[in-house]
Design a protein around this motif. Sequence first.
Motif, PDB file in Angstrom:
ATOM      1  N   LYS A  42     -45.629  40.867  29.745  1.00  0.00           N
ATOM      2  CA  LYS A  42     -46.532  42.653  28.848  1.00  0.00           C
ATOM      3  C   LYS A  42     -48.102  42.546  29.032  1.00  0.00           C
ATOM      4  O   LYS A  42     -47.855  41.508  29.113  1.00  0.00           O
ATOM      5  N   ASN A  43     -48.563  44.068  29.116  1.00  0.00           N
ATOM      6  CA  ASN A  43     -49.827  44.182  29.131  1.00  0.00           C
ATOM      7  C   ASN A  43     -50.111  43.338  30.461  1.00  0.00           C
ATOM      8  O   ASN A  43     -51.753  42.520  29.556  1.00  0.00           O
ATOM      9  N   GLN A  44     -50.422  43.603  31.279  1.00  0.00           N
ATOM     10  CA  GLN A  44     -50.861  43.174  32.693  1.00  0.00           C
ATOM     11  C   GLN A  44     -53.105  43.149  32.684  1.00  0.00           C
ATOM     12  O   GLN A  44     -52.628  43.861  32.301  1.00  0.00           O
ATOM     13  N   GLN A  45     -52.729  42.113  33.386  1.00  0.00           N
ATOM     14  CA  GLN A  45     -54.355  41.991  33.330  1.00  0.00           C
ATOM     15  C   GLN A  45     -54.588  42.062  34.445  1.00  0.00           C
ATOM     16  O   GLN A  45     -53.769  41.613  35.339  1.00  0.00           O
ATOM     17  N   ASN A  46     -56.086  42.458  34.780  1.00  0.00           N
ATOM     18  CA  ASN A  46     -56.762  42.542  36.357  1.00  0.00           C
ATOM     19  C   ASN A  46     -57.332  40.976  36.505  1.00  0.00           C
ATOM     20  O   ASN A  46     -57.426  40.568  37.551  1.00  0.00           O
ATOM     21  N   ALA A  47     -58.026  39.833  35.465  1.00  0.00           N
ATOM     22  CA  ALA A  47     -58.470  39.268  36.088  1.00  0.00           C
ATOM     23  C   ALA A  47     -57.741  37.944  36.590  1.00  0.00           C
ATOM     24  O   ALA A  47     -57.031  37.941  36.546  1.00  0.00           O
ATOM     25  N   GLN A  48     -59.368  37.328  37.202  1.00  0.00           N
ATOM     26  CA  GLN A  48     -58.639  36.002  38.059  1.00  0.00           C
ATOM     27  C   GLN A  48     -59.724  34.367  38.191  1.00  0.00           C
ATOM     28  O   GLN A  48     -60.219  34.692  37.507  1.00  0.00           O
ATOM     29  N   PHE A  49     -58.575  33.589  37.318  1.00  0.00           N
ATOM     30  CA  PHE A  49     -58.918  32.383  37.383  1.00  0.00           C
ATOM     31  C   PHE A  49     -59.748  31.602  38.156  1.00  0.00           C
ATOM     32  O   PHE A  49     -59.421  32.140  39.683  1.00  0.00           O
ATOM     33  N   LYS A  50     -61.489  31.280  37.972  1.00  0.00           N
ATOM     34  CA  LYS A  50     -61.966  30.628  39.423  1.00  0.00           C
ATOM     35  C   LYS A  50     -61.491  29.087  39.270  1.00  0.00           C
ATOM     36  O   LYS A  50     -62.498  29.104  37.983  1.00  0.00           O
ATOM     37  N   ARG A 194     -34.214  24.532  21.387  1.00  0.00           N
ATOM     38  CA  ARG A 194     -35.596  24.111  22.307  1.00  0.00           C
ATOM     39  C   ARG A 194     -35.668  24.604  23.714  1.00  0.00           C
ATOM     40  O   ARG A 194     -35.052  24.132  24.386  1.00  0.00           O
ATOM     41  N   ALA A 195     -37.142  24.801  23.931  1.00  0.00           N
ATOM     42  CA  ALA A 195     -37.441  25.437  25.754  1.00  0.00           C
ATOM     43  C   ALA A 195     -39.017  25.195  25.746  1.00  0.00           C
ATOM     44  O   ALA A 195     -39.137  24.459  24.554  1.00  0.00           O
ATOM     45  N   PHE A 196     -39.332  25.225  26.815  1.00  0.00           N
ATOM     46  CA  PHE A 196     -40.557  25.083  27.769  1.00  0.00           C
ATOM     47  C   PHE A 196     -40.884  26.269  28.483  1.00  0.00           C
ATOM     48  O   PHE A 196     -39.426  26.521  28.757  1.00  0.00           O
ATOM     49  N   THR A 197     -41.783  27.011  28.384  1.00  0.00           N
ATOM     50  CA  THR A 197     -42.282  28.043  29.275  1.00  0.00           C
ATOM     51  C   THR A 197     -43.372  27.518  30.537  1.00  0.00           C
ATOM     52  O   THR A 197     -43.936  27.001  29.859  1.00  0.00           O
ATOM     53  N   ALA A 198     -43.120  28.408  31.522  1.00  0.00           N
ATOM     54  CA  ALA A 198     -43.988  27.206  32.281  1.00  0.00           C
ATOM     55  C   ALA A 198     -44.604  29.363  32.686  1.00  0.00           C
ATOM     56  O   ALA A 198     -43.987  30.126  33.785  1.00  0.00           O
ATOM     57  N   THR A 199     -45.569  29.562  32.594  1.00  0.00           N
ATOM     58  CA  THR A 199     -46.524  30.345  33.283  1.00  0.00           C
ATOM     59  C   THR A 199     -47.056  30.420  33.898  1.00  0.00           C
ATOM     60  O   THR A 199     -48.148  30.189  34.681  1.00  0.00           O
ATOM     61  N   LYS A 200     -46.949  31.717  35.341  1.00  0.00           N
ATOM     62  CA  LYS A 200     -47.998  31.292  36.686  1.00  0.00           C
ATOM     63  C   LYS A 200     -49.217  32.595  36.745  1.00  0.00           C
ATOM     64  O   LYS A 200     -48.765  33.440  36.641  1.00  0.00           O
ATOM     65  N   THR A 201     -50.292  31.895  37.851  1.00  0.00           N
ATOM     66  CA  THR A 201     -51.084  33.075  37.774  1.00  0.00           C
ATOM     67  C   THR A 201     -51.583  32.201  39.131  1.00  0.00           C
ATOM     68  O   THR A 201     -52.066  30.959  38.934  1.00  0.00           O
ATOM     69  N   THR A 202     -52.183  33.339  40.035  1.00  0.00           N
ATOM     70  CA  THR A 202     -52.640  33.282  41.575  1.00  0.00           C
ATOM     71  C   THR A 202     -54.458  33.189  41.018  1.00  0.00           C
ATOM     72  O   THR A 202     -54.332  33.468  40.107  1.00  0.00           O
ATOM     73  N   VAL A 203     -54.902  31.720  41.109  1.00  0.00           N
ATOM     74  CA  VAL A 203     -56.571  31.507  41.385  1.00  0.00           C
ATOM     75  C   VAL A 203     -57.270  32.330  42.062  1.00  0.00           C
ATOM     76  O   VAL A 203     -56.426  32.188  43.067  1.00  0.00           O
ATOM     77  N   ALA A 204     -58.039  31.802  42.024  1.00  0.00           N
ATOM     78  CA  ALA A 204     -59.452  32.754  43.425  1.00  0.00           C
ATOM     79  C   ALA A 204     -59.253  31.880  44.285  1.00  0.00           C
ATOM     80  O   ALA A 204     -59.607  32.191  45.551  1.00  0.00           O
ATOM     81  N   ASN A 205     -58.878  30.075  44.552  1.00  0.00           N
ATOM     82  CA  ASN A 205     -58.702  30.048  45.344  1.00  0.00           C
ATOM     83  C   ASN A 205     -57.082  29.651  46.202  1.00  0.00           C
ATOM     84  O   ASN A 205     -57.064  29.138  47.688  1.00  0.00           O
ATOM     85  N   GLY A 206     -55.998  30.725  46.017  1.00  0.00           N
ATOM     86  CA  GLY A 206     -55.295  30.555  46.493  1.00  0.00           C
ATOM     87  C   GLY A 206     -54.211  29.735  45.868  1.00  0.00           C
ATOM     88  O   GLY A 206     -52.942  29.732  45.765  1.00  0.00           O
TER      89      GLY A 206
END
Length: 355
Positions: A42-50, A194-206
């Motif tokens: 929710k509330n998606q952003q546009n930045a990217q980690f480098k 109990r659980a864990f969540t795994a959230t993924k984002t694409t870094v600038a290097n792919g």
Amino acid sequence: MKRILKWLAMIVGAVLLVAGGYLIYLFTTYYRLPDDQALKVKNQQNAQFKPGQTYTAMTYNIGYGSYPPSYSFFMDGGKYSRAYSKQAVRKSIHGIIKTTQAQNPDIAFYQEIDPDGDRSRHVNEVNMVTQAQKQYANVYGQNYDSAYLFYPFNQPIGKAKSGILTLSKAKLDSSRRYSLPVDTDFNKIIDLDRAFTATKTTVANGKQFIMVNIHMSAFTPNVKVQQAQFAKLFKYIDHVYKQGNYVMVAGDYNHRLLKNTAEVFHTKNLEETWTHLFPKSKLPAGFHIPTMGLAEAKVPSVRALDQPYRPGKSFVTLIDGYILSPNIKAESVHVVSTGFQYSDHNPVVLKFQLQ
């Protein structure tokens, strides 16, 4: 006398009937969410980690906004089961938001956050935290949605829906919830799902950066359950790292991260289900837990809830923190001293770089 015995028999019978009916209710309404479940961003952003840039992460078990310093909890031998009031919960959540904003993390991991519950006076804490911080994308994963627990009898803890929340300034590709092993006997009613969540984002290097948020069992007496939870977590993070990803785990492990905590915090060695030593020797090859400077700083991440908090006298230790894959460099880590004003935990802040 016969009439008295008859009435006593009827009363005992009624009590047994109600108790039996309640146990049937508990076990028939108990459920676990399916394993490997997709979660909504929710509330998606546009930045990217480098790579090579310093970022800040914060992990914070907020204790469903119900544990100010004066509070003690019945399952730890204390007095209360529910928050003092709806106003008290909101005050704590506002303090948690203020604490987060002061740290200004790029990623925030919250545990024990309630969207609804009798114990948290039906305050939607997920909504409060996310609405106050619109600069983050957010993902919520449910731990449990419990039946009405009619205990303690003077003030039942009631129903509770609770989980883990991840915030990120970077755009999130996807997120999934993975169930952890839990007790299968009556203890499952007490320690819940109990659980864990795994959230993924694409870094600038792919490459992908996988942010794992976890809150492990606290009150299970079954050590094998705790071992099984670690085994599933470790298997997952090893697998996704070997696929070429960055992996960060953040959360409440309910295991102490420092070996000599009694010496560090000047406390006794309290042997509880949530104070065992973290099994560092079983971490996947190359993974590490950053603890530099934590023993010297002497700031705990959690307090016992058997009594109101008394600095220097209450039992405290360190059970919150991070697990990092070999390609993530930890620059610093510290526990933010809040005086346990808003929760029975203090947040832990990490400065890091993706290599």
